[in-house]
Write an enzyme that holds these catalytic residues in place. Structure first.
Site, PDB file in Angstrom:
ATOM      1  N   ASP A  95       7.258 -21.819 -37.726  1.00 43.09           N
ATOM      2  CA  ASP A  95       7.588 -22.100 -36.316  1.00 43.09           C
ATOM      3  C   ASP A  95       7.324 -23.557 -35.965  1.00 43.09           C
ATOM      4  O   ASP A  95       6.874 -23.882 -34.860  1.00 43.09           O
ATOM      5  CB  ASP A  95       6.793 -21.181 -35.367  1.00 43.09           C
ATOM      6  CG  ASP A  95       7.032 -19.717 -35.642  1.00 43.09           C
ATOM      7  OD1 ASP A  95       8.117 -19.382 -36.148  1.00 43.09           O
ATOM      8  OD2 ASP A  95       6.133 -18.900 -35.350  1.00 43.09           O
ATOM      9  N   VAL A 116      -3.834   1.691  18.763  1.00 42.04           N
ATOM     10  CA  VAL A 116      -3.091   1.616  17.495  1.00 42.04           C
ATOM     11  C   VAL A 116      -1.889   0.678  17.621  1.00 42.04           C
ATOM     12  O   VAL A 116      -1.675  -0.196  16.785  1.00 42.04           O
ATOM     13  CB  VAL A 116      -2.645   3.020  17.054  1.00 42.04           C
ATOM     14  CG1 VAL A 116      -1.810   2.942  15.770  1.00 42.04           C
ATOM     15  CG2 VAL A 116      -3.851   3.920  16.843  1.00 42.04           C
ATOM     16  N   GLY A 117      -1.093   0.863  18.683  1.00 43.78           N
ATOM     17  CA  GLY A 117       0.078   0.018  18.879  1.00 43.78           C
ATOM     18  C   GLY A 117      -0.300  -1.442  19.037  1.00 43.78           C
ATOM     19  O   GLY A 117       0.351  -2.334  18.486  1.00 43.78           O
ATOM     20  N   HIS A 120      12.229 -18.034 -30.577  1.00 44.73           N
ATOM     21  CA  HIS A 120      10.792 -17.754 -30.621  1.00 44.73           C
ATOM     22  C   HIS A 120      10.291 -17.542 -29.189  1.00 44.73           C
ATOM     23  O   HIS A 120      10.515 -18.397 -28.320  1.00 44.73           O
ATOM     24  CB  HIS A 120      10.035 -18.911 -31.262  1.00 44.73           C
ATOM     25  CG  HIS A 120       8.574 -18.619 -31.446  1.00 44.73           C
ATOM     26  ND1 HIS A 120       8.090 -17.842 -32.487  1.00 44.73           N
ATOM     27  CD2 HIS A 120       7.486 -18.977 -30.708  1.00 44.73           C
ATOM     28  CE1 HIS A 120       6.775 -17.751 -32.386  1.00 44.73           C
ATOM     29  NE2 HIS A 120       6.386 -18.422 -31.305  1.00 44.73           N
ATOM     30  N   ILE A 167      13.215 -15.364 -44.707  1.00 42.84           N
ATOM     31  CA  ILE A 167      14.489 -15.852 -45.226  1.00 42.84           C
ATOM     32  C   ILE A 167      14.232 -17.114 -46.053  1.00 42.84           C
ATOM     33  O   ILE A 167      13.625 -18.078 -45.560  1.00 42.84           O
ATOM     34  CB  ILE A 167      15.478 -16.158 -44.075  1.00 42.84           C
ATOM     35  CG1 ILE A 167      15.555 -14.980 -43.101  1.00 42.84           C
ATOM     36  CG2 ILE A 167      16.858 -16.512 -44.636  1.00 42.84           C
ATOM     37  CD1 ILE A 167      15.994 -13.676 -43.733  1.00 42.84           C
ATOM     38  N   GLY A 210      10.895   2.255  23.337  1.00 38.68           N
ATOM     39  CA  GLY A 210      10.070   2.686  24.458  1.00 38.68           C
ATOM     40  C   GLY A 210      10.450   1.941  25.723  1.00 38.68           C
ATOM     41  O   GLY A 210      11.578   1.459  25.858  1.00 38.68           O
ATOM     42  N   ALA A 228      -2.454   1.719  23.330  1.00 32.70           N
ATOM     43  CA  ALA A 228      -3.362   0.622  23.670  1.00 32.70           C
ATOM     44  C   ALA A 228      -4.228   0.217  22.485  1.00 32.70           C
ATOM     45  O   ALA A 228      -4.612  -0.952  22.353  1.00 32.70           O
ATOM     46  CB  ALA A 228      -4.247   1.030  24.842  1.00 32.70           C
ATOM     47  N   GLN A 271       1.746   9.539  21.061  1.00 30.72           N
ATOM     48  CA  GLN A 271       0.508  10.325  21.013  1.00 30.72           C
ATOM     49  C   GLN A 271       0.743  11.781  21.386  1.00 30.72           C
ATOM     50  O   GLN A 271       0.083  12.679  20.852  1.00 30.72           O
ATOM     51  CB  GLN A 271      -0.533   9.699  21.945  1.00 30.72           C
ATOM     52  CG  GLN A 271      -1.918  10.330  21.817  1.00 30.72           C
ATOM     53  CD  GLN A 271      -2.984   9.551  22.574  1.00 30.72           C
ATOM     54  OE1 GLN A 271      -2.731   8.443  23.035  1.00 30.72           O
ATOM     55  NE2 GLN A 271      -4.171  10.109  22.690  1.00 30.72           N
ATOM     56  N   ILE A 320       7.244   4.548  17.912  1.00 27.72           N
ATOM     57  CA  ILE A 320       8.358   5.356  18.423  1.00 27.72           C
ATOM     58  C   ILE A 320       7.948   6.180  19.638  1.00 27.72           C
ATOM     59  O   ILE A 320       6.768   6.438  19.862  1.00 27.72           O
ATOM     60  CB  ILE A 320       8.929   6.277  17.318  1.00 27.72           C
ATOM     61  CG1 ILE A 320       7.824   7.167  16.735  1.00 27.72           C
ATOM     62  CG2 ILE A 320       9.606   5.461  16.232  1.00 27.72           C
ATOM     63  CD1 ILE A 320       8.332   8.223  15.784  1.00 27.72           C
ATOM     64  N   CYS A 341      17.481   8.076  25.912  1.00 27.56           N
ATOM     65  CA  CYS A 341      17.490   6.658  26.269  1.00 27.56           C
ATOM     66  C   CYS A 341      18.844   6.191  26.776  1.00 27.56           C
ATOM     67  O   CYS A 341      18.928   5.283  27.598  1.00 27.56           O
ATOM     68  CB  CYS A 341      17.050   5.814  25.082  1.00 27.56           C
ATOM     69  SG  CYS A 341      17.905   6.189  23.557  1.00 27.56           S
TER      70      CYS A 341
END
Length: 902
Positions: free
Chosen positions: A142, A633-634, A106, A90, A650, A631, A600, A571, A707
């Site tokens: 700029d 994994v949990g 910018h 311009i 549980g 015993a 399990q 669970i 439960c």
């Protein structure tokens, strides 16, 4: 003010709209000429508003302003020029003409990264801070005085597209509007740009975007992402120019397996893996590239480099042909300059731009919600035929993603063939456990083995948690639009519904659930749960809070609800799939990733769920399933430093141990749904037939492995004998047998150890003097069958009056007529508080009792009526936290408070 908007693009369109909303008069829009018959979005918007639009191909000729063009501009009477994004030069005759001059946007923090490729160079240089500047135009490049700046963090894996979408576009629009407001108020500063730190970089073009491999991995990554998508960083591979897109840095501890790819000049060969192309810097560190583009313009997933072009065309069904014709019409509406859309029409060669890609993706979703496209899908399938083939493959679940490999155990049973996965599910793959360890899962109907199941080890837990952490922090799940996340969860529910007979059959043979109950409740409610929480994904929100501190300054405080991160879920075995659904659906809806340990003894529906989750399109690492011991994994999940939440259902004993481990490890958030000894009070004014029917359901539903089962029935003295007689009469009618037989009422107990405990429980009851009216014995047939059992004359001090049986054993005690408060005292005299119930026709009595029963759920004239929208959880030693309903989301969210002074 009278404003001339000079520029183009969607950004210019949005700035134009916001300025009009602010009450300014737009006296003219000066933009670029139409391209191949298509107007720029800014021009289209202005023309709708009848604002004068000028489409000059140029403003200067041979370095001189074109007087006719300048005169047309001056005739608008503009007091301010706003240049939101302008690719034309311009002349200063225009820049300096208005009373208030001209302001320009910018996309960098000037004076750094002057030039037309500022965003690219922000990334190429690895800047930690980015942002934009609104400055006063002058005759330099700029270099004009700064009006305002806004900055943001540059994330390690940002691309031009992500930083633009996240910050530069939305905040840039606001910044331009704010700059005009300051000018209108006479408060706009003019801050001279400092010379220190000033840089100017050239326009990034294809010829200078070649990758220099003799750099560290981070520098190569920055170069690729800084040139993504335009012009595209490239290198010679196999004798042709290949462009690299979608780079992310990798953890050097990540194991890499795949096929080597020689890249001239690289310090070592790349590796084509399932996730993409792994590249190496000269420091041996790694980065991953997702997509590659060849010289003919064809783009492919990098993971498919060695098999590109091998997929045959699919033949469309009539329904798919209808979808194709709908999309043909969409292409025609976008490519207005093309007279006819045929199979070879190329989207981009016909004039489509990046915004057209966004529109096409959204139009496809509107016509087929399960067709979840990404912008990259369009770039990789540019002709109409390629696009339709890609969409159809996605709709069929064959979308070119790496095929899910499942080593099924197949069984012809229940008049269908069930296909059962039996390996661990980690990071989107079914894999063997460390060391190939397995165990047998047993069918409780006959005591025979169903199949060998992989037995997770500690190293497997660590792999699963690492995959979940990466999926949350770096993967698409953590960045996914909540509505798209909801669509995936809803698609998962649809797949579960498609496989409901298979899921119910697996549930029946693995847990002993009666098939019809498994179909309606175990599986049916699981589907409902995922659908319910899918709807919550885009409705999770915080709130604004008025605060009184720090007056007279003004303050804004608001809260945000954010996902926690990696969640562990453990669970039980009584409702294997439903317990998974109750916790996992809320967890995923909140935006978390999950590592789940099924019981399990009942792992199979959880593994089938994992398969369906992968086929629904949930990204790798979002869901991980680890069959194994509590015993090992949990315990590891409880102790793991990268797990931030653990949800457990549980026993109270194990719940206490988990809570302690979670506290000691890293104070992870915990929710516990534990044991119960739920009282059911039956008054003499009840509907007797209903009380008998529902009383039996409260105890014998799901073989008593429930439960919230009524652990003790208090029956008013005047109806006690009648009630007991009717119950025994009905119990004798119950058919005990094969859970797959549609006429069976009562299947086997879940496993042998549980059967033995029920026998011991009954022996304890008779030893203490309780009256055994019916049952109490193992059924003489193969499997783990136990007779429905009824005890009466049970006194408050007895073992069976205070301890949960978790089996089909009805414990009946009488209470004196009219002694409401006394029976309430007895009902509440337990350390448990999961559920409770009352039967009476007297609404005042019902409300009085329900207010005073100390339990998380109270049923009035019904029982077991849980619903996905109603919160579920206990008091006291029955645990804390809620499953189901809106409240369940809070278990998987954290609240952040933000206070702003302004």
């Amino acid at each position: 003010m009278k404003i001339a908007v000079i520029g183009q693009s969607l950004f210019g369109q949005e700035v134009y709209k916001e300025l009009r909303k602010d009450g300014h008069t737009i006296v003219g829009v000066f933009t670029i000429p139409d391209k191949e018959g298509k107007a720029d979005p800014l021009a289209t918007e202005a023309e709708k508003d009848a604002v004068p639009v000028f489409k000059f191909p140029r403003w200067r000729l041979k370095g001189q302003a074109i007087s006719e063009v300048v005169d047309q501009y001056k005739a608008t009477g503009a007091e301010l020029n706003v240049l939101p994004f302008c690719s034309q030069f311009i002349p200063m005759e225009v820049i300096d003409h208005p009373k208030h001059g001209s302001i320009i946007y910018h996309p960098s923090l000037l004076p750094r990264h002057r030039g037309a490729s500022a965003i690219n160079w922000t990334l190429i240089h690895g800047d930690k801070k980015g942002g934009f500047t609104v400055f006063w135009a002058d005759d330099g490049l700029d270099t004009g005085p700064i009006l305002l700046q806004r900055e943001c963090e540059v994330e390690p894996n940002d691309t031009v597209n992500t930083i633009y979408k996240r910050f530069l576009f939305p905040e840039g629009i606001k910044g331009m509007v704010e700059a005009v407001r300051l000018i209108a108020k006479g408060k706009a500063p003019k801050i001279t740009q400092p010379q220190e730190g000033a840089t100017y970089e050239c326009i990034q073009k294809k010829e200078n975007a070649k990758i220099d491999w003799n750099q560290p991995a981070e520098a190569i990554h920055n170069w690729i992402r800084g040139n993504d998508k335009v012009p595209g960083a490239w290198a010679e591979v196999d004798g042709q120019k290949v462009t690299f897109f979608g780079s992310t840095l990798m953890n050097n501890n990540t194991a890499v397996n795949g096929q080597p790819l020689e890249i001239p000049g690289a310090s070592q060969p790349g590796i084509v893996t399932k996730a993409g192309l792994v590249l190496f810097g000269n420091n041996s560190k790694m980065l991953l590239v997702k997509n590659l583009q060849f010289e003919d313009g064809k783009m492919i997933p990098a993971a498919q480099y060695f098999r590109s072009g091998s997929s045959a065309a699919v033949e469309l069904t009539e329904e798919e042909k209808g979808f194709a014709e709908q999309m043909r019409a969409v292409w025609k509406s976008i490519l207005t300059n093309v007279s006819q859309i045929d199979d070879s029409t190329d989207f981009f060669k016909s004039g489509a731009a990046s915004m057209d890609v966004v529109r096409l993706v959204e139009e496809a979703k509107l016509r087929a919600s399960s067709c979840q496209l990404q912008n990259e899908d369009v770039y990789m399938n540019t002709t109409f035929q390629e696009f339709i083939q890609m969409c159809v493959r996605k709709l069929r679940g064959e979308d070119g993603e790496e095929e899910l490999v499942v080593d099924y155990v197949e069984k012809n049973i229940n008049n269908i063939t069930v296909k059962i996965p039996h390996q661990l599910f980690i990071n989107g793959e079914f894999v063997d456990a460390e060391g190939g360890k397995t165990y047998k899962t047993i069918n409780p109907t006959d005591g025979t083995a169903i199949c060998e199941v992989s037995l997770a080890q500690i190293s497997d837990v660590d792999k699963a948690v690492a995959a979940a952490k990466e999926a949350f922090e770096e993967g698409e799940w953590g960045k996914m639009n909540p509505r798209d996340r909801g669509r995936l969860i809803y698609k998962l529910a649809d797949l579960m519904e498609e496989h409901q007979e298979e899921l119910a059959t697996i549930e029946a043979i693995d847990s002993g659930a009666v098939y019809t109950l498994a179909l309606k409740t175990h599986v049916g409610m699981s589907i409902q749960t995922f659908r319910y929480f899918a709807g919550w994904c885009d409705k999770i929100q915080g709130c604004t809070i008025p605060i009184n501190q720090a007056r007279p300054n003004r303050n804004l405080t608001f809260t945000k609800k954010e996902p926690i991160g990696v969640c562990a879920i453990v669970i039980p075995w009584n409702y294997p799939l439903m317990m998974l659904a109750w916790k996992t659906a809320a967890c995923l809806a909140a935006g978390n990733t999950v590592v789940l340990k099924p019981a399990q003894v009942t792992p199979l529906t959880a593994l089938k769920f994992a398969e369906l989750a992968a086929r629904a399109g949930l990204p790798k690492g979002v869901v991980n399933i680890l069959p194994g011991s509590g015993a090992l994994v949990g315990q590891r999940l409880s102790d793991h430093p990268n797990v931030r939440k653990l949800g457990f259902t549980g026993s109270t004993e194990i719940g206490k141990h988990i809570m302690k481990s979670c506290a000691v490890s890293n104070v992870k958030k915990v929710s516990l749904e534990l044991g119960g000894k739920s009282p059911l009070i039956i008054f003499s004014d009840c509907d007797m037939d209903k009380a008998v029917r529902m009383g039996m359901s409260s105890v014998f539903f799901n073989k008593g492995e429930n439960c919230i089962a009524a652990g003790r029935l208090f029956v008013e003295e005047t109806i006690h004998d009648q009630f007991v007689a009717k119950v025994v009469e009905e119990v004798k009618k119950m058919k005990i047998g094969d859970p797959l037989d549609r006429s069976t009422d009562h299947g086997p107990q879940n496993h042998k150890a549980h059967l033995d405990k029920l026998l011991e429980y009954c022996q304890m009851g008779t030893k203490e003097g309780a009256k055994l009216i019916y049952g109490g014995k193992q059924v003489q047939r193969p499997g783990f069958f136990f007779e429905p059992t009824v005890f009466t004359d049970v006194q408050d001090h007895m073992y069976i009056a205070t301890e949960e049986s978790f089996g089909p054993i009805m414990i009946i005690s009488k209470f004196k007529n009219g002694e409401v408060d006394d029976v309430l005292r007895r009902a509440n005299a337990t350390e448990y508080g999961l559920a409770s119930g009352v039967f009476t026709r007297d609404i005042s009595k019902a409300l009085y009792v329900s207010e005073r029963l100390n339990a998380g759920t109270v049923f009035v004239n019904t029982y077991n009526k849980t619903d996905v929208a109603a919160p579920f959880g206990g008091f006291k030693q029955s645990g804390f936290g809620k499953d189901l309903g809106q409240e369940a989301l809070n278990e998987y969210l954290k609240t952040k408070a933000v206070t702003i002074e302004y």
